[in-house]
Design a protein around this motif. Sequence first.
Motif, mmCIF file in Angstrom:
data_model
loop_
_atom_site.group_PDB
_atom_site.id
_atom_site.type_symbol
_atom_site.label_atom_id
_atom_site.label_comp_id
_atom_site.label_asym_id
_atom_site.label_seq_id
_atom_site.Cartn_x
_atom_site.Cartn_y
_atom_site.Cartn_z
ATOM 1 N N GLU A 164 65.748 -30.870 176.009
ATOM 2 C CA GLU A 164 66.771 -31.212 175.001
ATOM 3 C C GLU A 164 66.221 -31.048 173.584
ATOM 4 O O GLU A 164 66.925 -30.549 172.687
ATOM 5 C CB GLU A 164 67.249 -32.645 175.228
ATOM 6 N N PHE A 165 64.983 -31.452 173.357
ATOM 7 C CA PHE A 165 64.384 -31.277 172.035
ATOM 8 C C PHE A 165 64.229 -29.791 171.692
ATOM 9 O O PHE A 165 64.425 -29.383 170.534
ATOM 10 C CB PHE A 165 63.029 -31.980 171.963
ATOM 11 N N TRP A 166 63.868 -28.999 172.679
ATOM 12 C CA TRP A 166 63.771 -27.556 172.442
ATOM 13 C C TRP A 166 65.132 -26.968 172.091
ATOM 14 O O TRP A 166 65.246 -26.117 171.216
ATOM 15 C CB TRP A 166 63.182 -26.861 173.671
ATOM 16 N N LEU B 105 69.796 -15.883 167.505
ATOM 17 C CA LEU B 105 68.720 -16.143 168.455
ATOM 18 C C LEU B 105 68.762 -15.134 169.585
ATOM 19 O O LEU B 105 69.791 -14.502 169.867
ATOM 20 C CB LEU B 105 68.843 -17.566 169.015
ATOM 21 N N ASP B 106 67.642 -14.987 170.243
ATOM 22 C CA ASP B 106 67.546 -14.074 171.378
ATOM 23 C C ASP B 106 68.353 -14.629 172.547
ATOM 24 O O ASP B 106 68.304 -15.829 172.852
ATOM 25 C CB ASP B 106 66.080 -13.896 171.766
ATOM 26 N N ALA C 185 69.297 -18.367 177.285
ATOM 27 C CA ALA C 185 69.553 -18.504 178.723
ATOM 28 C C ALA C 185 68.502 -19.392 179.384
ATOM 29 O O ALA C 185 68.817 -20.241 180.226
ATOM 30 C CB ALA C 185 69.581 -17.125 179.383
ATOM 31 N N VAL C 186 67.232 -19.196 178.973
ATOM 32 C CA VAL C 186 66.168 -20.033 179.537
ATOM 33 C C VAL C 186 66.354 -21.491 179.124
ATOM 34 O O VAL C 186 66.176 -22.415 179.930
ATOM 35 C CB VAL C 186 64.794 -19.497 179.107
ATOM 36 N N SER C 187 66.743 -21.715 177.874
ATOM 37 C CA SER C 187 66.961 -23.081 177.406
ATOM 38 C C SER C 187 68.105 -23.749 178.159
ATOM 39 O O SER C 187 67.987 -24.915 178.583
ATOM 40 C CB SER C 187 67.251 -23.069 175.905
ATOM 41 N N ASP C 188 69.198 -23.021 178.341
ATOM 42 C CA ASP C 188 70.328 -23.595 179.082
ATOM 43 C C ASP C 188 69.953 -23.911 180.530
ATOM 44 O O ASP C 188 70.354 -24.943 181.083
ATOM 45 C CB ASP C 188 71.518 -22.635 179.041
ATOM 46 N N VAL D 60 67.723 -27.062 180.549
ATOM 47 C CA VAL D 60 68.478 -28.284 180.274
ATOM 48 C C VAL D 60 69.334 -28.671 181.479
ATOM 49 O O VAL D 60 69.373 -29.846 181.886
ATOM 50 C CB VAL D 60 69.349 -28.083 179.023
ATOM 51 N N ALA D 61 70.015 -27.699 182.070
ATOM 52 C CA ALA D 61 70.895 -28.007 183.209
ATOM 53 C C ALA D 61 70.089 -28.448 184.434
ATOM 54 O O ALA D 61 70.416 -29.455 185.079
ATOM 55 C CB ALA D 61 71.750 -26.779 183.545
ATOM 56 N N THR D 62 69.019 -27.718 184.750
ATOM 57 C CA THR D 62 68.237 -28.049 185.950
ATOM 58 C C THR D 62 67.538 -29.397 185.808
ATOM 59 O O THR D 62 67.602 -30.253 186.703
ATOM 60 C CB THR D 62 67.205 -26.949 186.214
ATOM 61 N N ALA D 63 66.859 -29.589 184.666
ATOM 62 C CA ALA D 63 66.138 -30.853 184.473
ATOM 63 C C ALA D 63 67.098 -32.031 184.394
ATOM 64 O O ALA D 63 66.811 -33.119 184.918
ATOM 65 C CB ALA D 63 65.281 -30.776 183.210
#
Length: 294
Positions: free
Chosen positions: A85-87, A100-101, A106-109, A112-115
């Motif tokens: 979430e902080f990222w 943004l790239d 996609a990696v951030s989403d 966040v969803a998995t964790a």
Amino acid sequence: MEWTATPPGGPRQPRRPHRRRPYTGPPSYPAPPRWGFPPLAWRWPLALPTNGRADPAERVASLSVTTVATLWITAVLGSAAAAAEFWRYLLLVRSKSGALDGTVLAVSDALVATAGIMTWLFGALGGIFGVLWALRARAYAHQRAELRPARRDWQVVAGFLVPGLNLFVPGSALAELEHATLRGIGEADGRGRPAPSRIVKLWWGGWCLSLLLGWTALLWGLRGSAQALADGVLLHAVSDLALTGVAVLSILVVRRFNRLLVPPDPTTSRPMRVRRVTGAPEPPRASRPPHAVR
């Protein structure tokens, strides 16, 4: 006439000398012999008495192992969810100055969803195990202290689940459990209201803070503005950190009550060794006889 006494069955025959056979090697069998011990490793006896009912102390200890393991997983996942979430919030701040790239987003989403899903899943599982452990512990503690519980089991479970009540009932139930446990070992009396210890107060405060932050983050997500969404990311991160703190405090609480309720296992305790003695008088020594050889 002459009488001769003989044992029943006639006179005994002389024993034949036993002839020792030569050694021909170890015995061999056409099939595995069916005598002897079962092919099992040695183990400690099970905690099941002859009457078919398990020892309540062993039941508390066995469930605490599963509870602590689940809470540790919840704490690790909560920390990972807070970091994700902080990222995401840092990416939102960077997006003000440029695009943004897509791979990074996609990696951030995905993180966040998995964790987030795994954190709440194991959090709910740890809560279930924690409530079951509390029910077993309070039953055993009140039985050992010869007390009647102030509330029934369904009232405790409802106090953990019903919104509003779960801000007050869990802490008071844990304080009652602590009081009954201390009375069972003779460290508390029945006079006055039970005063919770510091660890119980910390757990109670962390529990209430985690619930309030979770409800706030859930209600904050109903707002649709961009600033509200950014603030919701921070609220989710702080809520995950609070959940992690509650999981760690719950582990400390479970271990503390287990030390009071369950007798220590002599096989797991380390042998103690005397390293130094200070302030002790000199031990008396016998006088050496003059004829003793040095």
